[in-house]
Design an enzyme around this catalytic site. Structure first.
Site, PDB file in Angstrom:
ATOM      1  N   LYS A 133      40.361  25.103  37.270  1.00 42.00           N
ATOM      2  CA  LYS A 133      40.738  26.145  36.320  1.00 42.00           C
ATOM      3  C   LYS A 133      40.414  25.691  34.899  1.00 42.00           C
ATOM      4  O   LYS A 133      40.390  24.486  34.621  1.00 42.00           O
ATOM      5  CB  LYS A 133      42.253  26.393  36.395  1.00 42.00           C
ATOM      6  CG  LYS A 133      42.717  27.140  37.622  1.00 42.00           C
ATOM      7  CD  LYS A 133      44.218  27.372  37.554  1.00 42.00           C
ATOM      8  CE  LYS A 133      44.730  28.084  38.790  1.00 42.00           C
ATOM      9  NZ  LYS A 133      44.217  29.446  38.958  1.00 42.00           N
ATOM     10  N   ARG A 150      46.211  31.744  49.803  1.00 40.23           N
ATOM     11  CA  ARG A 150      46.026  32.473  51.061  1.00 40.23           C
ATOM     12  C   ARG A 150      45.787  31.518  52.230  1.00 40.23           C
ATOM     13  O   ARG A 150      46.111  31.834  53.366  1.00 40.23           O
ATOM     14  CB  ARG A 150      44.885  33.494  50.875  1.00 40.23           C
ATOM     15  CG  ARG A 150      43.562  32.878  50.493  1.00 40.23           C
ATOM     16  CD  ARG A 150      42.582  33.907  49.909  1.00 40.23           C
ATOM     17  NE  ARG A 150      42.885  34.245  48.515  1.00 40.23           N
ATOM     18  CZ  ARG A 150      42.223  35.134  47.802  1.00 40.23           C
ATOM     19  NH1 ARG A 150      41.208  35.803  48.334  1.00 40.23           N
ATOM     20  NH2 ARG A 150      42.563  35.379  46.554  1.00 40.23           N
TER      21      ARG A 150
HETATM   22  N1  BES Z   1      47.936  30.620  41.591  1.00 41.40           N
HETATM   23  C1  BES Z   1      46.792  31.400  41.297  1.00 41.40           C
HETATM   24  C2  BES Z   1      47.147  32.823  40.868  1.00 41.40           C
HETATM   25  C3  BES Z   1      47.873  32.973  39.564  1.00 41.40           C
HETATM   26  C4  BES Z   1      47.191  33.222  38.390  1.00 41.40           C
HETATM   27  C5  BES Z   1      49.260  32.937  39.532  1.00 41.40           C
HETATM   28  C6  BES Z   1      47.867  33.387  37.205  1.00 41.40           C
HETATM   29  C7  BES Z   1      49.950  33.100  38.336  1.00 41.40           C
HETATM   30  C8  BES Z   1      49.253  33.326  37.183  1.00 41.40           C
HETATM   31  C9  BES Z   1      45.891  31.494  42.524  1.00 41.40           C
HETATM   32  O1  BES Z   1      45.899  30.390  43.352  1.00 41.40           O
HETATM   33  C10 BES Z   1      44.491  31.657  42.040  1.00 41.40           C
HETATM   34  O2  BES Z   1      44.010  30.751  41.403  1.00 41.40           O
HETATM   35  N2  BES Z   1      43.879  32.780  42.345  1.00 41.40           N
HETATM   36  C11 BES Z   1      42.539  33.027  41.939  1.00 41.40           C
HETATM   37  C12 BES Z   1      41.825  33.697  43.070  1.00 41.40           C
HETATM   38  C13 BES Z   1      40.337  33.864  42.850  1.00 41.40           C
HETATM   39  C14 BES Z   1      39.664  32.512  42.882  1.00 41.40           C
HETATM   40  C15 BES Z   1      39.795  34.777  43.921  1.00 41.40           C
HETATM   41  C16 BES Z   1      42.592  33.934  40.717  1.00 41.40           C
HETATM   42  O3  BES Z   1      43.420  34.840  40.678  1.00 41.40           O
HETATM   43  O4  BES Z   1      41.808  33.715  39.807  1.00 41.40           O
HETATM   44 MN    MN Z   2      44.516  28.928  42.727  1.00 51.29          MN
END
Ligand code: BES
Ligand code: MN
Ligand code: ZN
Length: 499
Positions: free
Chosen positions: A275, A349
């Site tokens: 990230k 997931r």
């Molecule tokens: N934990 C994150 C989602 C999240 C984002 C929770 C902001 C709380 C605040 C999750 O694991 C994630 O990183 N999701 C990705 C999915 C994508 C790679 C398809 C996302 O939402 O960017």
């Molecule tokens: Mn994630």
């Protein structure tokens, strides 16, 4: 966590003369020409010779939601201060959420106070208790200077309707539900260097033992033996190995079986699909679903719900390292389905479906899964509205209950056309679609692939509502909110009552 000591008092009229409270909390409603006193405030007004609303108006009060005005009583009452809190405009009736938020704002303003007499309970006892307890919560575990202590004792004026016995039961249930929310908040607010899979498991074990729950923990060796490829894949990059917990409330007579599953990523860096640095610290909250279902199963035992409630909690830390899973890997999930990992940041997931497949082995009547699953949830619904997906009827039932609790879930679809976008070159399924459209829904569709036809299930995406990155509001402070604990409690109560 410190919870104020809660007690039921007489109605305000009886209680006022003899109360040992330092502050009396009253409600004000926003009227056409200034503040109007809410039910419960009449006796206080009498002590001010009927001039309290005028006095508040002179001080600039309007009765708008969460406005707090303090008035010294100058010996007119045994309590030294009247705290008037705004409920906002009243429609046909004041809603429970108006009362909860006002009580929460008062709870926040009562930091440093020893004892308060809350009269908002004459409008709605449960909402007043929940709001006061949740609003007065602060997390100071890691501060050298703790600041003003939260409110220590709260007395609630009895509503006119109902018996003392009923009021006592309501007080106890509301207090227990609010405390469960705080259990979740404490876990979410604990930083990831102290809260990791094994330490989360230790805390869960203690809660299970204290509340008579069955408890089981699978460590990395057991996970390997049994084939939990999703949890092991995601957890492989951390020196702190993953876990899978099972906690069960099994009363002698259970009308229905409910399985709970909560995402427990104790920190989500994204892994190799790292990230960006900005706000990565918020990913301390990526175990909010796990905290929520843990608090909920403990609550089910405390309130003796006549249901079998089993919580399944996959725990892992998603970090980049030489042992991490990578984009391009194919994982074999629990149950045998294979998943091609195209993005290691879509890790939630992967751990969830391992736990969901295991949960379904026990043939539950309902499967409730909750997770901080997608940033797309925030894009679609903002940070105070959870996305609710799943089998049609149960999804709508859960969304309606979440509206009633003030936790604001909203039903969302699982559009069929997105399914093909999860096709993989190699495996049964890919973990992402390769485009941004409907990201929250695509995650829901991924989960659905692992749910047997005919099982009533729901997925509650709480990415936004679980963690307050802004200023405190209502009964919600900064940090972990404890959403959706109160809703799970309400869903369980609804299933116990209606099947
Ligand atoms: N934990 C994150 C989602 C999240 C984002 C929770 C902001 C709380 C605040 C999750 O694991 C994630 O990183 N999701 C990705 C999915 C994508 C790679 C398809 C996302 O939402 O960017
Ligand atoms: Mn994630
Ligand atoms: Zn995550």
């Amino acid at each position: 966590m410190t919870v104020p000591k809660l007690a039921l008092s007489d109605n305000t009229g009886e209680a006022l003369a003899k109360t040992r409270a330092d502050v009396v909390v009253i409600g004000t409603v926003a009227g056409e020409d200034g503040p109007v006193l809410a039910p419960g405030a009449a006796a206080v007004d009498a002590a001010f010779d009927g001039r309290l609303a005028g006095l508040l108006a002179t001080l600039g009060a309007s009765g708008k939601a969460e406005e707090v005005v303090k008035v010294p009583t100058l010996g007119k009452l045994p309590a030294g201060v009247v705290l008037a809190v705004g409920l906002g405009k009243a429609g046909d009736a004041l809603t429970p959420e108006q009362v909860r938020r006002a009580a929460g704002a008062a709870g926040r303003a009562l930091a440093g106070t020893d004892r308060a007499l809350v009269t908002l309970s004459e409008i709605d006892l449960q909402a007043a208790v929940e709001g006061t307890v949740l609003g007065s919560y602060v997390f100071t575990e890691y501060r050298s200077e703790k600041g003003d202590a939260p409110l220590a004792k709260a007395d609630f004026a009895s509503p006119a309707e109902g018996t003392a016995r009923e009021h006592k039961a309501t007080l106890k249930a509301a207090g227990t539900i609010a405390e469960a929310v705080l259990v979740a908040r404490d876990l979410i607010n604990t930083p990831p260097n102290d809260l990791y899979p094994a330490s989360f498991a230790d805390r869960a074990k203690k809660l299970a033992e204290d509340n008579g729950l069955e408890f089981e923990v699978l460590d990395e060796k057991a996970l390997k033996r049994k084939g939990f490829g999703g949890i092991l894949g995601v957890g492989g990059g951390s020196s702190r190995p993953p876990r899978l917990l099972r906690l069960a409330h099994k009363p002698a007579k259970a009308a229905k079986k409910v399985a709970l599953v909560g995402k427990g990523i104790t920190f989500d860096s994204g892994g190799i699909s790292l990230k960006p640095a900005a706000n990565m610290d918020h990913m301390t909250s990526d175990m909010s679903g796990a905290a929520g279902v843990l608090a909920a199963v403990v609550l089910a035992a405390k309130l003796k719900y006549p249901l079998e409630v089993v919580a399944h909690i996959p725990l892992a830390e998603n970090l980049p390292s030489g042992t991490s899973y990578r984009p391009g890997d194919v994982l074999t999930m629990y149950g045998g389905k294979t998943v091609e990992v195209l993005n290691t940041d879509a890790e939630g997931r992967l751990v969830l479906v391992d736990a969901m497949v295991r949960a379904a082995e026990e043939n539950p009547d309902y499967l409730i899964e909750t997770s901080t699953l997608t940033g797309a949830q925030l894009v679609a619904l903002g940070n105070r509205t959870a996305g609710v997906m799943g089998s049609d009827d149960f999804r709508d039932r859960v969304a309606a209950i979440m509206q009633a609790t003030g936790e604001n879930g909203w039903a969302m679809p699982l559009p069929e056309e997105l399914r093909a976008d999860l096709d993989s070159r190699l495996a049964d399924l890919a973990n992402v679609t390769g485009h941004r459209w409907g990201g929250m829904l695509a995650a829901g569709i991924f989960l659905r692939e692992f749910v047997a036809d005919g099982l009533d299930w729901v997925h509650i995406d709480i990415a936004g509502p679980s963690f307050n990155t802004g200023a405190p509001w209502g009964y919600t402070g900064k940090g972990g909110t404890g959403v959706p604990v109160r809703s799970i409690a309400a869903i369980l109560a609804d299933i116990a009552a209606n099947g």
